[in-house]
Enzyme design. Structure first.
Site, PDB file in Angstrom:
ATOM      1  N   HIS A 385      12.631  94.288  23.558  1.00 49.24           N
ATOM      2  CA  HIS A 385      11.992  94.398  22.248  1.00 49.24           C
ATOM      3  C   HIS A 385      12.932  93.836  21.167  1.00 49.24           C
ATOM      4  O   HIS A 385      14.089  94.236  21.059  1.00 49.24           O
ATOM      5  CB  HIS A 385      11.615  95.837  21.927  1.00 49.24           C
ATOM      6  CG  HIS A 385      10.769  95.916  20.700  1.00 49.24           C
ATOM      7  ND1 HIS A 385       9.399  95.722  20.731  1.00 49.24           N
ATOM      8  CD2 HIS A 385      11.094  96.065  19.404  1.00 49.24           C
ATOM      9  CE1 HIS A 385       8.931  95.778  19.504  1.00 49.24           C
ATOM     10  NE2 HIS A 385       9.935  95.981  18.671  1.00 49.24           N
ATOM     11  N   ALA A 386      12.420  92.914  20.378  1.00 47.19           N
ATOM     12  CA  ALA A 386      13.266  92.176  19.448  1.00 47.19           C
ATOM     13  C   ALA A 386      13.929  93.083  18.420  1.00 47.19           C
ATOM     14  O   ALA A 386      13.317  94.020  17.911  1.00 47.19           O
ATOM     15  CB  ALA A 386      12.429  91.120  18.730  1.00 47.19           C
ATOM     16  N   HIS A 421      10.925  86.671  11.644  1.00 47.93           N
ATOM     17  CA  HIS A 421      10.941  88.091  11.255  1.00 47.93           C
ATOM     18  C   HIS A 421      12.355  88.667  11.394  1.00 47.93           C
ATOM     19  O   HIS A 421      12.874  89.300  10.467  1.00 47.93           O
ATOM     20  CB  HIS A 421       9.950  88.871  12.134  1.00 47.93           C
ATOM     21  CG  HIS A 421       9.999  90.354  11.948  1.00 47.93           C
ATOM     22  ND1 HIS A 421       9.134  91.030  11.101  1.00 47.93           N
ATOM     23  CD2 HIS A 421      10.811  91.311  12.482  1.00 47.93           C
ATOM     24  CE1 HIS A 421       9.419  92.329  11.130  1.00 47.93           C
ATOM     25  NE2 HIS A 421      10.432  92.528  11.971  1.00 47.93           N
ATOM     26  N   GLU A 422      12.958  88.439  12.528  1.00 53.40           N
ATOM     27  CA  GLU A 422      14.285  89.018  12.774  1.00 53.40           C
ATOM     28  C   GLU A 422      15.322  88.448  11.818  1.00 53.40           C
ATOM     29  O   GLU A 422      16.205  89.164  11.338  1.00 53.40           O
ATOM     30  CB  GLU A 422      14.718  88.798  14.230  1.00 53.40           C
ATOM     31  CG  GLU A 422      13.848  89.515  15.257  1.00 53.40           C
ATOM     32  CD  GLU A 422      13.726  91.010  15.005  1.00 53.40           C
ATOM     33  OE1 GLU A 422      14.669  91.598  14.462  1.00 53.40           O
ATOM     34  OE2 GLU A 422      12.675  91.581  15.336  1.00 53.40           O
ATOM     35  N   HIS A 425      15.601  90.288   8.621  1.00 49.72           N
ATOM     36  CA  HIS A 425      16.503  91.441   8.648  1.00 49.72           C
ATOM     37  C   HIS A 425      17.955  90.996   8.495  1.00 49.72           C
ATOM     38  O   HIS A 425      18.725  91.587   7.748  1.00 49.72           O
ATOM     39  CB  HIS A 425      16.376  92.183   9.977  1.00 49.72           C
ATOM     40  CG  HIS A 425      15.071  92.909  10.164  1.00 49.72           C
ATOM     41  ND1 HIS A 425      14.632  93.878   9.313  1.00 49.72           N
ATOM     42  CD2 HIS A 425      14.115  92.808  11.130  1.00 49.72           C
ATOM     43  CE1 HIS A 425      13.467  94.363   9.748  1.00 49.72           C
ATOM     44  NE2 HIS A 425      13.131  93.721  10.848  1.00 49.72           N
ATOM     45  N   GLU A 449      11.040  95.207   6.673  1.00 51.71           N
ATOM     46  CA  GLU A 449      10.151  94.572   7.641  1.00 51.71           C
ATOM     47  C   GLU A 449       9.397  93.381   7.051  1.00 51.71           C
ATOM     48  O   GLU A 449       8.832  92.571   7.786  1.00 51.71           O
ATOM     49  CB  GLU A 449       9.144  95.592   8.172  1.00 51.71           C
ATOM     50  CG  GLU A 449       9.767  96.730   8.961  1.00 51.71           C
ATOM     51  CD  GLU A 449      10.631  96.250  10.111  1.00 51.71           C
ATOM     52  OE1 GLU A 449      10.367  95.141  10.625  1.00 51.71           O
ATOM     53  OE2 GLU A 449      11.574  96.956  10.487  1.00 51.71           O
ATOM     54  N   HIS A 550       8.327 101.762  20.001  1.00 49.69           N
ATOM     55  CA  HIS A 550       8.831 102.571  18.896  1.00 49.69           C
ATOM     56  C   HIS A 550       8.711 104.073  19.128  1.00 49.69           C
ATOM     57  O   HIS A 550       9.340 104.852  18.418  1.00 49.69           O
ATOM     58  CB  HIS A 550       8.125 102.164  17.606  1.00 49.69           C
ATOM     59  CG  HIS A 550       8.320 100.709  17.283  1.00 49.69           C
ATOM     60  ND1 HIS A 550       7.768  99.703  18.045  1.00 49.69           N
ATOM     61  CD2 HIS A 550       9.010 100.082  16.304  1.00 49.69           C
ATOM     62  CE1 HIS A 550       8.104  98.520  17.545  1.00 49.69           C
ATOM     63  NE2 HIS A 550       8.867  98.724  16.492  1.00 49.69           N
ATOM     64  N   TYR A 560       5.837  99.229   9.018  1.00 56.84           N
ATOM     65  CA  TYR A 560       5.173  97.966   9.344  1.00 56.84           C
ATOM     66  C   TYR A 560       3.824  97.854   8.642  1.00 56.84           C
ATOM     67  O   TYR A 560       3.381  96.769   8.296  1.00 56.84           O
ATOM     68  CB  TYR A 560       4.991  97.817  10.857  1.00 56.84           C
ATOM     69  CG  TYR A 560       6.280  97.867  11.622  1.00 56.84           C
ATOM     70  CD1 TYR A 560       7.178  96.795  11.593  1.00 56.84           C
ATOM     71  CD2 TYR A 560       6.626  98.984  12.364  1.00 56.84           C
ATOM     72  CE1 TYR A 560       8.368  96.845  12.298  1.00 56.84           C
ATOM     73  CE2 TYR A 560       7.813  99.041  13.072  1.00 56.84           C
ATOM     74  CZ  TYR A 560       8.687  97.974  13.036  1.00 56.84           C
ATOM     75  OH  TYR A 560       9.861  98.026  13.728  1.00 56.84           O
TER      76      TYR A 560
HETATM   77  O1  X8Z Z   1       9.134  95.913  16.173  1.00 56.50           O
HETATM   78  C1  X8Z Z   1       8.928  94.917  15.499  1.00 56.50           C
HETATM   79  C2  X8Z Z   1      10.010  93.884  15.309  1.00 56.50           C
HETATM   80  C3  X8Z Z   1      11.339  94.492  15.194  1.00 56.50           C
HETATM   81  S1  X8Z Z   1      11.518  95.480  13.761  1.00 56.50           S
HETATM   82  C4  X8Z Z   1       9.989  92.925  16.473  1.00 56.50           C
HETATM   83  N1  X8Z Z   1       7.708  94.703  14.972  1.00 56.50           N
HETATM   84  C5  X8Z Z   1       6.609  95.624  15.180  1.00 56.50           C
HETATM   85  C6  X8Z Z   1       6.191  95.644  16.625  1.00 56.50           C
HETATM   86  O2  X8Z Z   1       6.537  94.746  17.374  1.00 56.50           O
HETATM   87  O3  X8Z Z   1       5.474  96.572  17.017  1.00 56.50           O
HETATM   88  C7  X8Z Z   1       7.318  93.572  14.144  1.00 56.50           C
HETATM   89  C8  X8Z Z   1       5.871  93.757  13.851  1.00 56.50           C
HETATM   90  C9  X8Z Z   1       5.493  95.123  14.319  1.00 56.50           C
HETATM   91 ZN    ZN Z   2      11.516  94.255  12.085  1.00 54.00          ZN
END
Ligand code: X8Z
Ligand code: ZN
Length: 683
Positions: A385-386, A421-422, A425, A449, A550, A560
């Site tokens: 997960h990024a 996106h990354e 941050h 975010e 998450h 988000y």
């Molecule tokens: O978790 C993330 C990022 C890292 S903060 C990759 N996002 C959420 C997800 O993947 O569920 C970005 C958009 C929503």
């Molecule tokens: Zn993020």
């Protein structure tokens, strides 16, 4: 995860979080501090000391977390859990010491810093040392289970094991109903064993939250927004009401197309709900992969970014193979493939960096390129997960900063935009590294975010053509609708998902959702907000929330949702700064230093002032507002309305409970949602 924000950071399983998408890390004291404030210390001195201690202990904490996320095994989990335990124990001490200064004279900054101190972690620690140790062990284990999650089928020779990335590939590309169902159900087996851990986790963090004076962990999470927690919850309702009509139109159009592809029986679940496994995404949060089914006008303005990236990969692969000669061994061919994967991933990242530097922001430090995880290693489990990491808060001069991202990049559109996106941050970290540690966070977590996503909005067809990813962009009404649809599948589809996850957790934390109803409540909320449902029964033997990063990672999610509204406000303001006139959707501020300066100034504030002030500086408005979302998508919304004319839109959330043998009926308490004038048509 990217975060670095002290408050309710995005971070994952760890303790305090100073950063946005990374684990929270609580700094450990380096100075010999007792549980008492040191004699004669003023409040301002106390805050200064805490800031210094945070900074001193932070690198060791983040290193432990980095190791446990990029090298999952029992040892790295133990080290991470221990580091986290020490950090959280230290946090408890500081919070205790801070009590001595209640009512004492101090600067406004110190007042704010002490408020932020209590919100530094999304995992409020119990005071009892044994229970604290138990909590950090569970947190590390749950994240490890997610990262190592593997679904196997068959036996002996025929045994096949797949991890998330491979299962996602199926949802992305296959249009075979059963194949997708198997991939979806397969991934959802990995979270079943997390359930008892999660139940205990909730008890432990609630104990911590109540020791800090919050009603429960959810109430604590809602306290990080410079307004009363109840007012914040009401804000999220207000914003959702603003944008819901747009989502409903998209839902209606999508259901129709799914029925066209899969037939009236299989294209929806009773009540007009969208089948969870057919949405091209494991969690139905981004529908962009359904482009082949949902593209409004075939071929009007080609926006197939994934194809462009694939082409680059093939070129890199060709070169890597060529280097090895015609008689390359199997092993050498394999190495060539890895080399090409890494190369295309780096090039995608350089491309993203180029957008930021075009705004006059600095280049990423050398160490970023040396220490980032670009692709999935083959020899160990990692959390794919990024996330974005600030390892040392060392970016004041831009030279000593140790910032990184951790991804498992593949050459497709979704990963390409995630890189942008990354880096959002990362640039936030670099910009606010000059603030004291307690102010090194997003104005609120939604801001953190939204930075990179604001850039993604500026990736117009014109921009994409200018970087050679798509070709033949012509101006036409049809091309516009296609471009809008592409963006809506990522941004509009996400909105209710962004809301429902914490609706579930708020309920879990406040006890209104009991452990024996975890899964039922999850699917009720999915039905209510998103209008999606599983195609097969999901009873309480499953723990489907745990299949979303998450949840085991304990990263709050409302950020988000906020981000998906805020980013349109940011975008509009930066477009204005860049002198854009004309329709909002047509704007890119690529290459505009004016817009860049405005953005950077905002980033530099970190969390040093209430977010409302920061928002006002950038946009002139101190409220989060869905108006810019609606303005941006106005052409699409009109178009969708026409497409949907005469159809029965909306869905019945009450029909959400899987109509399979063992399933309990949905409780009568779930009101029909998106109430259609007439009931949704039945399949
Ligand atoms: O978790 C993330 C990022 C890292 S903060 C990759 N996002 C959420 C997800 O993947 O569920 C970005 C958009 C929503
Ligand atoms: Zn993020």
């Amino acid at each position: 995860m990217n975060h670095r924000h002290l408050l309710l950071p995005l971070a994952i399983a760890a303790g305090l979080s100073l950063s946005a998408c990374k684990k929270e890390t609580t700094p450990e004291a380096t100075a010999p501090t007792g549980t008492q404030a040191q004699g004669g210390e003023t409040a301002d001195q106390f805050v200064a000391r805490v800031n210094a201690e945070i900074k001193a202990s932070y690198p060791e904490q983040t290193s432990a977390q980095w190791l446990s996320s990029t090298f999952i095994n029992d040892d790295s989990q133990r080290v991470a859990a221990k580091a986290n335990e020490r950090s959280l124990a230290q946090l408890n001490q500081w919070i205790e010491q801070a009590k001595a200064f209640e009512g004492a004279p101090m600067s406004e900054d110190s007042k704010r810093a002490l408020t932020l101190l209590k919100l530094m972690t999304s995992m409020p620690p119990p005071r009892d040392p044994a229970r604290l140790a138990e909590l950090t062990t569970i947190a590390a284990r749950m994240e490890g289970m997610y990262g190592a999650g593997t679904y196997c089928t068959g036996e002996g020779e025929a045994k096949q094991c797949r991890q998330l990335g491979e299962l996602e590939d199926v949802l992305r590309s296959s249009r075979d109903y059963d194949e997708q169902l198997q991939a979806w159900e397969g991934w959802h087996t990995i979270s079943r064993p997390m359930r008892p851990d999660y139940v205990r986790f909730v008890e432990l963090v609630n104990e911590g939250a109540s020791a800090m004076g919050f009603a429960d962990t959810g109430a604590m999470w809602r306290s990080g927004y410079d307004m009363p927690p109840d007012a914040f919850a009401a804000e999220t309702d207000r914003l959702w009401e603003q944008v819901k009509p747009l989502y409903e139109q998209l839902h209606c159009y999508t259901r129709d197309k799914l029925e066209g592809s899969y037939g009236i029986e299989r294209g929806q679940v009773a009540g007009g709900l969208l089948p969870a496994h057919l949405m091209g995404n494991m969690w139905q949060q981004d529908w962009g992969n359904l482009w082949d089914i949902l593209e409004p006008y075939k071929g009007a303005g080609s926006l197939d970014i994934s194809a462009g990236l694939q082409k680059q990969f093939q070129q890199d692969l060709g070169a890597a193979l060529y280097k090895r000669g015609a008689s390359a061994s199997v092993q050498q061919r394999f190495e060539a493939e890895r080399e090409a994967q890494l190369q295309v991933a780096r090039r995608m990242t350089e491309r993203a960096q180029d957008f930021y530097t075009s705004l006059d922001m600095p280049r990423l430090p050398e160490g970023y390129w040396a220490r980032t995880q670009f692709i999935k290693p083959l020899d160990r489990d990692v959390v794919c997960h990024a996330s974005a990491w600030d390892m040392n808060m060392g970016g004041e001069d831009g030279k000593s900063a140790d910032v990184r991202t951790k991804m498992c990049i593949k050459p497709n559109e979704e990963d390409f935009t995630t890189i942008y996106h990354e880096l959002g941050h990362v640039y936030y970290y670099l910009a606010y590294n000059q603030q004291p540690p307690l102010f090194q966070g997003g104005a609120n977590d939604g801001f953190h975010e939204a930075i990179g996503d604001t850039i993604v909005l500026a990736m117009t067809p014109k921009y994409l053509e200018s970087i050679g990813l798509v070709e033949g962009q012509a101006q036409s009404e049809q091309a516009l609708i296609n471009a809008q649809m592409r963006m809506a599948l990522a941004k509009v589809a996400f909105l209710p998902f962004g809301l429902m996850i914490d609706r579930w957790r708020w309920g879990v934390f406040d006890g209104s959702i009991a452990p024996d109803h975890y899964n039922q409540a999850w699917w009720e909320l999915k039905a209510k907000y998103q209008g999606v449902a599983p195609a097969s029964a999901r009873g309480e033997e499953f723990f489907d929330p745990g299949a979303k990063y998450h949840v085991p990672g304990n990263t709050p999610y409302t950020r988000y949702f906020l981000s998906h509204v805020l980013q349109f406000q940011f975008y509009k303001s930066l477009c204005e700064a860049a002198g854009h006139t004309g329709p909002l959707y047509d704007c890119t501020f690529y290459g505009n230093p004016e817009a860049g300066r405005k953005f950077w100034t905002m980033l530099q504030h970190g969390s040093s002032q209430p977010w409302q002030a920061t928002l006002k500086e950038l946009t002139g408005n101190e409220q989060i507002d869905g108006g810019a979302v609606l303005e941006y998508f106005a052409p699409l919304q009109e178009w969708l309305k026409k497409q949907n004319e005469g159809k029965q839109c909306g869905w019945q959330a009450t029909a959400a409970a899987p109509a399979a043998p063992a399933a309990a009926p949905a409780p009568a308490s779930t009101p029909p949602q998106a109430a259609p004038e007439a009931p949704a048509k039945q399949g």
